[in-house]
Design an enzyme around this catalytic site. Structure first.
Site, PDB file in Angstrom:
ATOM      1  CB  THR A  83      -0.895  -0.077   1.350  1.00 25.90           C
ATOM      2  OG1 THR A  83      -1.505  -1.202   1.309  1.00 25.90           O
ATOM      3  CG2 THR A  83      -1.931   1.268   1.319  1.00 25.90           C
ATOM      4  N   GLY A 122       2.524  -2.756   8.138  1.00 30.91           N
ATOM      5  CA  GLY A 122       2.862  -2.976   9.569  1.00 30.91           C
ATOM      6  C   GLY A 122       4.241  -3.385   9.762  1.00 30.91           C
ATOM      7  CD  GLU A 369      -4.316  -8.940   3.979  1.00 26.03           C
ATOM      8  OE1 GLU A 369      -3.189  -8.766   4.956  1.00 26.03           O
ATOM      9  OE2 GLU A 369      -3.898  -8.795   2.762  1.00 26.03           O
TER      10      GLU A 369
HETATM   11  C1  LIG Z   1      -9.198  -9.740  18.181  1.00 25.84           C
HETATM   12  C2  LIG Z   1      -8.304  -9.749  16.866  1.00 25.84           C
HETATM   13  C3  LIG Z   1      -7.270  -8.605  16.763  1.00 25.84           C
HETATM   14  C4  LIG Z   1      -6.330  -8.397  15.832  1.00 25.84           C
HETATM   15  C5  LIG Z   1      -6.459  -9.231  14.712  1.00 25.84           C
HETATM   16  C6  LIG Z   1      -5.268  -9.883  14.580  1.00 25.84           C
HETATM   17  C7  LIG Z   1      -4.837 -10.594  13.492  1.00 25.84           C
HETATM   18  C8  LIG Z   1      -5.769 -10.498  12.178  1.00 25.84           C
HETATM   19  C9  LIG Z   1      -5.412 -11.366  11.136  1.00 25.84           C
HETATM   20  C10 LIG Z   1      -4.748 -10.851  10.344  1.00 25.84           C
HETATM   21  C11 LIG Z   1      -4.343  -9.421  10.120  1.00 25.84           C
HETATM   22  C12 LIG Z   1      -2.978  -9.468   9.193  1.00 25.84           C
HETATM   23  C13 LIG Z   1      -2.528  -8.399   8.639  1.00 25.84           C
HETATM   24  C14 LIG Z   1      -3.015  -7.162   8.720  1.00 25.84           C
HETATM   25  C15 LIG Z   1      -2.171  -6.176   8.014  1.00 25.84           C
HETATM   26  C16 LIG Z   1      -2.878  -5.909   6.750  1.00 25.84           C
HETATM   27  C17 LIG Z   1      -2.015  -6.177   5.605  1.00 25.84           C
HETATM   28  C18 LIG Z   1      -2.478  -5.686   4.335  1.00 25.84           C
HETATM   29  O1  LIG Z   1      -3.627  -4.570   4.193  1.00 25.84           O
HETATM   30  S1  LIG Z   1      -1.830  -5.878   2.822  1.00 25.84           S
HETATM   31  C19 LIG Z   1      -2.389  -4.810   1.670  1.00 25.84           C
HETATM   32  C20 LIG Z   1      -4.101  -5.444   1.186  1.00 25.84           C
HETATM   33  N1  LIG Z   1      -4.465  -4.916   0.354  1.00 25.84           N
HETATM   34  C21 LIG Z   1      -5.546  -5.340  -0.662  1.00 25.84           C
HETATM   35  O2  LIG Z   1      -6.237  -6.195  -0.306  1.00 25.84           O
HETATM   36  C22 LIG Z   1      -5.650  -4.629  -2.026  1.00 25.84           C
HETATM   37  C23 LIG Z   1      -7.174  -5.028  -2.471  1.00 25.84           C
HETATM   38  N2  LIG Z   1      -7.185  -4.655  -3.933  1.00 25.84           N
HETATM   39  C24 LIG Z   1      -6.886  -5.814  -4.608  1.00 25.84           C
HETATM   40  O3  LIG Z   1      -6.617  -6.952  -4.226  1.00 25.84           O
HETATM   41  C25 LIG Z   1      -7.033  -5.861  -6.054  1.00 25.84           C
HETATM   42  O4  LIG Z   1      -6.734  -4.448  -6.508  1.00 25.84           O
HETATM   43  C26 LIG Z   1      -8.299  -5.913  -6.746  1.00 25.84           C
HETATM   44  C27 LIG Z   1      -8.558  -7.619  -6.532  1.00 25.84           C
HETATM   45  C28 LIG Z   1      -9.357  -5.104  -6.054  1.00 25.84           C
HETATM   46  C29 LIG Z   1      -8.306  -5.570  -8.352  1.00 25.84           C
HETATM   47  O5  LIG Z   1      -7.047  -6.122  -8.801  1.00 25.84           O
HETATM   48  P1  LIG Z   1      -6.692  -6.121 -10.276  1.00 25.84           P
HETATM   49  O6  LIG Z   1      -5.439  -6.543 -10.780  1.00 25.84           O
HETATM   50  O7  LIG Z   1      -7.154  -4.805 -10.836  1.00 25.84           O
HETATM   51  O8  LIG Z   1      -7.952  -7.222 -10.829  1.00 25.84           O
HETATM   52  P2  LIG Z   1      -9.178  -6.978 -11.715  1.00 25.84           P
HETATM   53  O9  LIG Z   1     -10.179  -6.403 -10.553  1.00 25.84           O
HETATM   54  O10 LIG Z   1      -9.166  -6.317 -12.757  1.00 25.84           O
HETATM   55  O11 LIG Z   1      -9.683  -8.565 -11.853  1.00 25.84           O
HETATM   56  C30 LIG Z   1      -8.966  -9.203 -13.019  1.00 25.84           C
HETATM   57  C31 LIG Z   1      -9.186 -10.511 -12.710  1.00 25.84           C
HETATM   58  O12 LIG Z   1      -8.505 -11.103 -11.699  1.00 25.84           O
HETATM   59  C32 LIG Z   1      -9.140 -11.756 -10.873  1.00 25.84           C
HETATM   60  N3  LIG Z   1      -8.514 -11.611  -9.265  1.00 25.84           N
HETATM   61  C33 LIG Z   1      -8.457 -10.466  -8.549  1.00 25.84           C
HETATM   62  N4  LIG Z   1      -7.662 -10.814  -7.619  1.00 25.84           N
HETATM   63  C34 LIG Z   1      -7.431 -11.726  -7.525  1.00 25.84           C
HETATM   64  C35 LIG Z   1      -6.776 -12.788  -6.458  1.00 25.84           C
HETATM   65  N5  LIG Z   1      -6.417 -12.297  -5.404  1.00 25.84           N
HETATM   66  N6  LIG Z   1      -6.888 -13.924  -6.566  1.00 25.84           N
HETATM   67  C36 LIG Z   1      -7.257 -14.519  -7.879  1.00 25.84           C
HETATM   68  N7  LIG Z   1      -7.956 -13.859  -8.957  1.00 25.84           N
HETATM   69  C37 LIG Z   1      -7.992 -12.674  -8.693  1.00 25.84           C
HETATM   70  C38 LIG Z   1     -10.319 -11.171 -10.796  1.00 25.84           C
HETATM   71  O13 LIG Z   1     -11.329 -11.838 -10.214  1.00 25.84           O
HETATM   72  C39 LIG Z   1     -10.607 -10.864 -12.229  1.00 25.84           C
HETATM   73  O14 LIG Z   1     -10.871 -12.146 -12.819  1.00 25.84           O
HETATM   74  P3  LIG Z   1     -11.831 -12.286 -14.197  1.00 25.84           P
HETATM   75  O15 LIG Z   1     -10.810 -11.440 -15.320  1.00 25.84           O
HETATM   76  O16 LIG Z   1     -13.114 -11.444 -13.751  1.00 25.84           O
HETATM   77  O17 LIG Z   1     -11.896 -13.690 -14.329  1.00 25.84           O
HETATM   78  C1  LIG Z   2      -4.323  -1.154  10.460  1.00 28.38           C
HETATM   79  C2  LIG Z   2      -3.886  -1.336   9.074  1.00 28.38           C
HETATM   80  C3  LIG Z   2      -2.869  -2.403   8.984  1.00 28.38           C
HETATM   81  C4  LIG Z   2      -2.443  -2.269   7.469  1.00 28.38           C
HETATM   82  N1  LIG Z   2      -1.250  -2.982   7.100  1.00 28.38           N
HETATM   83  C5  LIG Z   2      -0.877  -3.089   5.757  1.00 28.38           C
HETATM   84  C6  LIG Z   2       0.440  -3.778   5.579  1.00 28.38           C
HETATM   85  O1  LIG Z   2       0.931  -4.515   6.514  1.00 28.38           O
HETATM   86  N2  LIG Z   2       0.629  -3.851   4.424  1.00 28.38           N
HETATM   87  C7  LIG Z   2       0.101  -3.035   3.299  1.00 28.38           C
HETATM   88  O2  LIG Z   2       0.448  -3.203   2.118  1.00 28.38           O
HETATM   89  N3  LIG Z   2      -0.989  -2.152   3.626  1.00 28.38           N
HETATM   90  C8  LIG Z   2      -1.336  -2.264   5.023  1.00 28.38           C
HETATM   91  N4  LIG Z   2      -2.629  -1.591   5.069  1.00 28.38           N
HETATM   92  C9  LIG Z   2      -3.341  -0.890   4.074  1.00 28.38           C
HETATM   93  C10 LIG Z   2      -4.512  -1.687   3.681  1.00 28.38           C
HETATM   94  O3  LIG Z   2      -4.489  -2.636   2.987  1.00 28.38           O
HETATM   95  C11 LIG Z   2      -5.495  -0.570   2.765  1.00 28.38           C
HETATM   96  O4  LIG Z   2      -5.781   0.810   3.808  1.00 28.38           O
HETATM   97  C12 LIG Z   2      -6.624  -1.081   2.204  1.00 28.38           C
HETATM   98  O5  LIG Z   2      -6.321  -2.040   1.244  1.00 28.38           O
HETATM   99  C13 LIG Z   2      -7.754  -0.192   1.836  1.00 28.38           C
HETATM  100  O6  LIG Z   2      -7.123   0.616   0.720  1.00 28.38           O
HETATM  101  P1  LIG Z   2      -7.278   2.340   0.602  1.00 28.38           P
HETATM  102  O7  LIG Z   2      -6.798   2.591   2.219  1.00 28.38           O
HETATM  103  O8  LIG Z   2      -6.839   2.619  -0.691  1.00 28.38           O
HETATM  104  O9  LIG Z   2      -8.806   2.422   0.597  1.00 28.38           O
HETATM  105  P2  LIG Z   2      -9.709   3.189  -0.684  1.00 28.38           P
HETATM  106  O10 LIG Z   2      -9.866   2.251  -1.664  1.00 28.38           O
HETATM  107  O11 LIG Z   2      -9.234   4.534  -0.648  1.00 28.38           O
HETATM  108  O12 LIG Z   2     -11.060   3.123   0.148  1.00 28.38           O
HETATM  109  C14 LIG Z   2     -11.684   4.470   0.348  1.00 28.38           C
HETATM  110  C15 LIG Z   2     -13.240   4.341   0.071  1.00 28.38           C
HETATM  111  O13 LIG Z   2     -13.348   4.156  -1.397  1.00 28.38           O
HETATM  112  C16 LIG Z   2     -14.020   3.147  -1.612  1.00 28.38           C
HETATM  113  N5  LIG Z   2     -13.677   2.242  -2.919  1.00 28.38           N
HETATM  114  C17 LIG Z   2     -12.418   2.412  -3.563  1.00 28.38           C
HETATM  115  N6  LIG Z   2     -12.512   1.934  -4.642  1.00 28.38           N
HETATM  116  C18 LIG Z   2     -13.737   1.558  -4.947  1.00 28.38           C
HETATM  117  C19 LIG Z   2     -14.365   1.012  -6.139  1.00 28.38           C
HETATM  118  N7  LIG Z   2     -13.698   0.676  -7.135  1.00 28.38           N
HETATM  119  N8  LIG Z   2     -16.101   1.097  -6.057  1.00 28.38           N
HETATM  120  C20 LIG Z   2     -16.289   1.388  -4.844  1.00 28.38           C
HETATM  121  N9  LIG Z   2     -15.967   2.001  -4.054  1.00 28.38           N
HETATM  122  C21 LIG Z   2     -14.406   2.019  -3.840  1.00 28.38           C
HETATM  123  C22 LIG Z   2     -13.846   2.065  -0.566  1.00 28.38           C
HETATM  124  O14 LIG Z   2     -15.102   1.285  -0.586  1.00 28.38           O
HETATM  125  C23 LIG Z   2     -14.006   3.041   0.596  1.00 28.38           C
HETATM  126  O15 LIG Z   2     -15.223   3.329   1.107  1.00 28.38           O
HETATM  127  C24 LIG Z   2      -3.048  -1.675   6.430  1.00 28.38           C
HETATM  128  C25 LIG Z   2      -4.298  -0.924   6.773  1.00 28.38           C
HETATM  129  C26 LIG Z   2      -4.659  -0.711   8.049  1.00 28.38           C
HETATM  130  C27 LIG Z   2      -5.816   0.186   8.408  1.00 28.38           C
END
Ligand SMILES: CC/C=C\C/C=C\C/C=C\C/C=C\CC/C=C/C(=O)SCCNC(=O)CCNC(=O)[C@H](O)C(C)(C)COP(=O)(O)OP(=O)(O)OC[C@H]1O[C@@H](n2cnc3c(N)ncnc32)[C@H](O)[C@@H]1OP(=O)(O)O
Ligand SMILES: Cc1cc2nc3c(=O)[nH]c(=O)nc-3n(C[C@H](O)[C@H](O)[C@H](O)COP(=O)(O)OP(=O)(O)OC[C@H]3O[C@@H](n4cnc5c(N)ncnc54)[C@H](O)[C@@H]3O)c2cc1C
Length: 609
Positions: A83, A122, A369
């Site tokens: 991110t 993180g 995620e």
């Molecule tokens: C009490 C408890 C307390 C605390 C909790 C403790 C622990 C909790 C446990 C875990 C916590 C751990 C970690 C937290 C730290 C966080 C880390 C992060 O946040 S990491 C970053 C996360 N970021 C994201 O998730 C980003 C989200 N966006 C995406 O995934 C992609 O941008 C998106 C899928 C939205 C779009 O991707 P894009 O490449 O543009 O694909 P498109 O939409 O065009 O689709 C094309 C084609 O691909 C298919 N596809 C997309 N993604 C996937 C995939 N992952 N796997 C397989 N296929 C995929 C999609 O379906 C499409 O297919 P078709 O063409 O339609 O067939």
């Molecule tokens: C506690 C915490 C830990 C994290 N840890 C990590 C980490 O370890 N590694 C890492 O890489 N990232 C990490 N992240 C980042 C996290 O993965 C992103 O914040 C998350 O994927 C959301 O993306 P964004 O912030 O760009 O939200 P945005 O996409 O900017 O979301 C803002 C608003 O826009 C809307 N939106 C966005 N796109 C669309 C669309 N196409 N259609 C409709 N609505 C849309 C969403 O629904 C939301 O309401 C962490 C975030 C948090 C809060």
């Protein structure tokens, strides 16, 4: 504790956990549990939950042999840096660049804009020595999209950032919660060079000559780490929901308010139907999410094995299920923790209830995620594709198999005639299948009215999300029913779980009644019968409610809640906790002489005048 103290204390706990892991004769599962449990959330969690899996999933054999031994011994500490300040959801919009220089056989990492700064990862801010960095791969002036790179961030002797790297913490986060022990960080590159062999090349490659060799497998396998974490988050939702429900249920059994007859004992609030109507669906959800989490773990394991054999057939299903269930269960659990706070009245707002901390730590699960709406749109895309293929001869499989019975499900009428019929698994299942299918088909029909499908999809986003949620709720209900059909040990346990299964299903019908009525999946009379059955189920669960939360087997230490104590000894312990507060160190508070006394004295002076 101050933020620095909280952070340092987490370092202490994490290192202690690691010491235990190395000293105790633990199984791999126990070791994994300890890594996650002792450090939640902390850098150790992300090293093991994201950094190591990213290398395992996207590294070549040589890269795994080089980096995993170091990571497994924690001689390097890693994070998952995807991110950026300007992009999180839109991974393909990331701006960090990795430009191949054939002169030096290196990639030049650069942050061309402020929005390209890595932001949120993180463990990045202060702890990690390395990161898996996602950046735009550029060779010979051509942008090949986002790829993964393993990058050393800090000097291994003095932990100082390497030249060309600016790095730090992004600041205090929501509430006073434990997430402030996590150093979510920022990172900028200024033409920072890494060797070519630090591009994770299991999927795509760059040759010594700078030739880009695209992946011969779906590029989305690069997203595999996120899919694996989304799968674990579903089981995590069950744990978090169970903790909140355990606290609220035990306290609801202890708390008495109103209802005394002639000065007699007051009524336990757990006996009020409104309390049951709010609490028992959450209790049922905790069990439901546990069972669907078990199934999702099986699905993820199965797809991983298939991928090893280059079988990509179930990859779309795995993506849709992990994305959709992560979204649905974390939203429900966040709302559920807040509802449990409210179920505990004023005392639920005390820090020592354990609920504010649990809420503060848990709610980012709706965002990390993958933002929950963005993920449901991925499910919607999957459903629209499935509906478009109906009648093509390709029978839908897995969680969309019900769509293969579209002809029946589109025209069937529910045969519910009496309240007890709502305890018939086949009738309940068909009701949820009809609702989900009809919502998906309605979206597809409306989509077909648009010449431009992308424009249509954008116009119908809100409806598509609701159709996706309906599909996910069907999955949870169906997996609960399947669980009940299996062997369940323990006298009377199966009957109690049956009650919870139908409480889960029928409360969803009540909550989403608009969907069920507008799709003609049920009639308003059948809805009334469902509510009647729900009330009856609450009465049956009531005598076992405390036993059902005791069954989670959480220690008082783990729950961290005066209200949720196993012994129910709440009031004396509330006082004990209150007296620990630093404000009670003195009977006259700091500030009296500077502020309160002059105020009062001024008042007295003016009164005399
Ligand atoms: C009490 C408890 C307390 C605390 C909790 C403790 C622990 C909790 C446990 C875990 C916590 C751990 C970690 C937290 C730290 C966080 C880390 C992060 O946040 S990491 C970053 C996360 N970021 C994201 O998730 C980003 C989200 N966006 C995406 O995934 C992609 O941008 C998106 C899928 C939205 C779009 O991707 P894009 O490449 O543009 O694909 P498109 O939409 O065009 O689709 C094309 C084609 O691909 C298919 N596809 C997309 N993604 C996937 C995939 N992952 N796997 C397989 N296929 C995929 C999609 O379906 C499409 O297919 P078709 O063409 O339609 O067939
Ligand atoms: C506690 C915490 C830990 C994290 N840890 C990590 C980490 O370890 N590694 C890492 O890489 N990232 C990490 N992240 C980042 C996290 O993965 C992103 O914040 C998350 O994927 C959301 O993306 P964004 O912030 O760009 O939200 P945005 O996409 O900017 O979301 C803002 C608003 O826009 C809307 N939106 C966005 N796109 C669309 C669309 N196409 N259609 C409709 N609505 C849309 C969403 O629904 C939301 O309401 C962490 C975030 C948090 C809060």
């Amino acid at each position: 504790m101050t933020r620095k103290e909280l952070f340092k204390n987490t370092l202490r706990k994490s290192v202690h956990a690691w010491k235990l892991i190395n000293e105790l004769p633990l199984s791999d599962d126990e070791s994994l549990m300890l890594r996650h449990f002792m450090d939640q959330p902390g850098f150790l969690d992300l090293h093991w939950r994201m950094f190591v899996p990213a290398i395992k999933g996207q590294g070549t054999e040589e890269q795994k042999q080089k980096w995993l031994p170091l990571a497994n011994k924690m001689q390097i500490i890693g994070c998952y840096a995807q991110t950026e300040l300007g992009h999180g959801s839109n991974v393909q919009g990331l701006e960090t660049t990795a430009t191949f220089d054939p002169q030096t056989d290196q990639f030049i990492l650069h942050s061309p804009t402020q929005t390209s700064s890595k932001w949120w990862p993180g463990g990045l801010g202060k702890v990690s020595t390395h990161a898996v960095i996602y950046a735009r791969l550029i060779t010979d002036g051509k942008d090949h999209g986002v790829h993964g790179f393993i990058v050393q961030l800090r000097n291994m002797d003095d932990h100082s950032p390497l030249p060309g790297i600016t790095i730090g913490d992004i600041g205090v986060k929501f509430g006073n919660g434990a997430y402030n022990s996590m150093d979510n960080g920022f990172l900028m590159f200024d033409k920072f060079c890494i060797p070519r062999d630090q591009m994770l090349m299991r999927l795509s490659k760059v040759t010594r000559e700078g030739k880009y060799v695209p992946s011969d497998v779906p590029r989305q396998l690069m997203y595999g780490t996120m899919v694996s974490v989304r799968q674990t988050i579903v089981s995590n939702a069950s744990i978090a929901m169970a903790r909140a429900v355990c606290i609220a249920t035990r306290y609801s059994a202890v708390r008495r308010q109103f209802g005394s007859q002639n000065g007699g004992i007051e009524t336990q609030v757990i006996d009020y139907k409104t309390q049951q109507n709010r609490l028992f669906p959450l209790l049922a959800s905790a069990y439901a999410f546990r069972f669907v989490g078990e199934w999702l773990k099986w699905l993820y394991t199965d797809v991983t094995q298939r991928l090893e054999a280059s079988d990509f057939a179930t990859l779309p299903e795995a993506h849709a299920c992990t994305a959709g269930l992560k979204s649905m269960t974390t939203s429900a659990t966040s709302d559920g923790i807040e509802e449990c706070r409210k179920l505990c009245g004023g005392h639920g707002y005390l820090w020592c209830s354990g609920l504010p901390e649990l809420f503060a730590v848990y709610v980012p699960a709706c965002t990390y995620e993958g933002d929950n709406v963005v993920l449901q749109l991925q499910v919607a895309r999957f459903l629209m594709k499935t509906v478009s293929q109906l009648g093509s001869g390709k029978a839908p499989a897995g969680t969309t198999a019900y769509m293969g019975r579209a002809k029946h499900l589109l025209q069937c009428r529910s045969s519910i005639r009496k309240a007890e019929d709502w305890l018939n698994p086949a009738m309940v299942l068909e009701t949820f299948e009809a609702r989900a299918l009809r919502m998906a088909v309605s979206c597809a029909n409306n989509l077909s009215k648009f010449e431009n499908q992308e424009q249509g999809f954008s116009e119908l986003l809100a409806d598509l999300v609701e159709a996706a949620i309906a599909h996910c709720q069907l999955i949870v209900v169906s997996k609960f029913i399947v669980k009940l059909e299996g062997e369940i040990k323990g006298k009377g346990v199966k009957n109690q779980l049956k009650n919870l299964c139908y409480i889960y299903a029928l409360h969803l019908i009540h909550k989403h009644l608009g969907d069920f009525l507008s799709t003609n999946s049920i009639t308003s009379e059948q809805a009334s019968l469902a509510n009647h059955q729900l009330r009856s189920l609450y009465t049956q669960v009531r005598p076992n409610a405390v036993a059902l939360v005791d069954a989670f087997d959480y220690t008082d230490h783990y729950l961290g809640s005066v209200l949720g104590r196993y012994d129910g000894n709440v009031y004396p312990k509330l006082f004990e906790e209150a007296l620990k507060d630093p404000l009670n160190d003195t009977v006259v508070p700091d500030g009296y002489h500077e502020y309160i006394r002059p105020l009062i004295k001024q008042h007295l002076r003016s009164a005399r005048l």
